[in-house]
Design an enzyme around this catalytic site. Sequence first.
Site, short mmCIF file in Angstrom:
data_model
loop_
_atom_site.label_atom_id
_atom_site.label_comp_id
_atom_site.label_asym_id
_atom_site.label_seq_id
_atom_site.Cartn_x
_atom_site.Cartn_y
_atom_site.Cartn_z
N ASP A 94 -5.31 16.21 37.57
CA ASP A 94 -6.78 16.10 37.67
C ASP A 94 -7.48 16.51 36.38
OD1 ASP A 94 -6.83 15.14 40.26
OD2 ASP A 94 -6.98 17.13 41.16
N ARG A 117 -11.90 32.67 40.96
CA ARG A 117 -12.91 31.69 40.56
C ARG A 117 -14.11 32.28 39.82
NH1 ARG A 117 -8.57 29.14 40.70
NH2 ARG A 117 -8.42 27.25 41.95
N ASP A 142 -13.66 25.86 45.90
CA ASP A 142 -13.60 26.31 44.51
C ASP A 142 -14.77 25.79 43.67
OD1 ASP A 142 -11.38 27.87 44.89
OD2 ASP A 142 -9.99 26.21 44.52
N SER A 172 -0.46 20.89 46.87
CA SER A 172 -1.43 21.38 45.90
C SER A 172 -1.31 22.90 45.89
CB SER A 172 -2.84 20.96 46.34
OG SER A 172 -3.78 21.79 45.69
N1 ARG Z 1 -8.22 27.61 50.75
C1 ARG Z 1 -8.10 28.54 49.68
C2 ARG Z 1 -9.45 29.04 49.25
O1 ARG Z 1 -10.42 28.41 49.54
C3 ARG Z 1 -7.31 28.02 48.53
C4 ARG Z 1 -7.92 26.86 47.80
C5 ARG Z 1 -7.08 26.31 46.68
N2 ARG Z 1 -5.80 25.93 47.18
C6 ARG Z 1 -4.96 25.06 46.63
N3 ARG Z 1 -3.80 24.94 47.17
N4 ARG Z 1 -5.25 24.38 45.57
O2 ARG Z 1 -9.56 30.05 48.62
#
Ligand code: ARG
Length: 392
Positions: free
Chosen positions: A14, A93, A122, A174
């Site tokens: 990405d 983040r 995110d 992912s």
């Molecule tokens: N659901 C989790 C959160 O919102 C992880 C998000 C990212 N997960 C990922 N496998 N890319 O904090």
Amino acid sequence: MKKKIVLAYSGGLDTSVCVPWLKDRGYDVVCYMADVGQAVDPRPAIDRGRKAGAVKIIVEDLKEAFVRDYVWPSLRMNALYEGRYSLATALSRPLIAEGLVRAARKEHAVAVGHGCTGKGNDQVRIEMGVRILAPDLEILAPVREWELKSREEEIRYALKRKIPIDVTKKSPYSIDKNVWGVSIECGVLEDPWNAPPADAYQWTRGAESRMPRPEVVTIEFERGIPISINGKKMSPVRLIEALNRKGARFGIGRTDMIENRMVGIKSREIYEAPAAEILIAAHKDLESLTMDRLLFQYKEELVPRYAKMIYEGYWFTDLKKALDAFVKESQKKVSGTVKVKLCPYKAVVCARRSPHSLYRENLATYSEKDQFDQSLAKGFIELTALALRKDR
Ligand code: ARG
């Protein structure tokens, strides 16, 4: 001079595709890579970024800052979202948002960008951070806008733009990783009725391999922060890494949950956070030994609130600052040592001690050392019930 954008960049498909896409829209692209302990060699990503057309690639080691300013406050709160998720991704983040803004200022960029989808949390966390810290910066989220509808289309686009991507090595999941844990989603995990296959787990060992015999680890805390393991002082990052390794051998820290995302959908997520599970259990136990009842129980009530706040990206807020100040104050006596037994899939606290212990053996004991005046209990119950009786 061309306008500049700083892109939060991982080197995955990405964000690699984001580089030429942003170039086509008239930007000089600076890739910003934050090392939060994902433990992958950054070199292929750097190379890919260059070939994708970035004018500059910045790599910043944020591991220590991450643990000190993000993980420790969360640990001191024993924060778990919806009772289970120790927030590894969510915590990273706002730190990345901060880094993006810092880099944007240094590079005199007019915009920042990221590769998050429009369906996730995110994007909200990163953009909330940027909006609050640097409201003048433009924010671009190519993945939310572009016309590429599938992974295959993205791969075709990347190949057309001569970005070296390794299509064969791509995992069906992912994955987001940092020192505090791994988050795994997509692929077969999207059906909640599918049990996670063994290969979904990145760190922890499962029952398919033989588990080692239980092992006890001794963790020392100072004001709510772990400082040593088995008597050995360690830097915060090293300490977490050591517990991750130990816990992973027992499959400790696995979570398989359906969680409520901010944008209204439910998602199925697998987490691995061995150190987080061990440390939260030990820390909370030490609090139960050293905090008086009023403080302990009040603080407990804040946990879901605080965790939700982190999950939803309310990091740079006055409420967050105020709660952290409260929690810091609450930790003054949370020093001492906890023993945790590592067993298959579970970290079990088995002993604790502290110079600030409020446990009084002469009050709790059922032996002849007992000094508790049992005659007081009768009046206590009488008066407590008085307000509730309906016969007067
Ligand atoms: N659901 C989790 C959160 O919102 C992880 C998000 C990212 N997960 C990922 N496998 N890319 O904090």
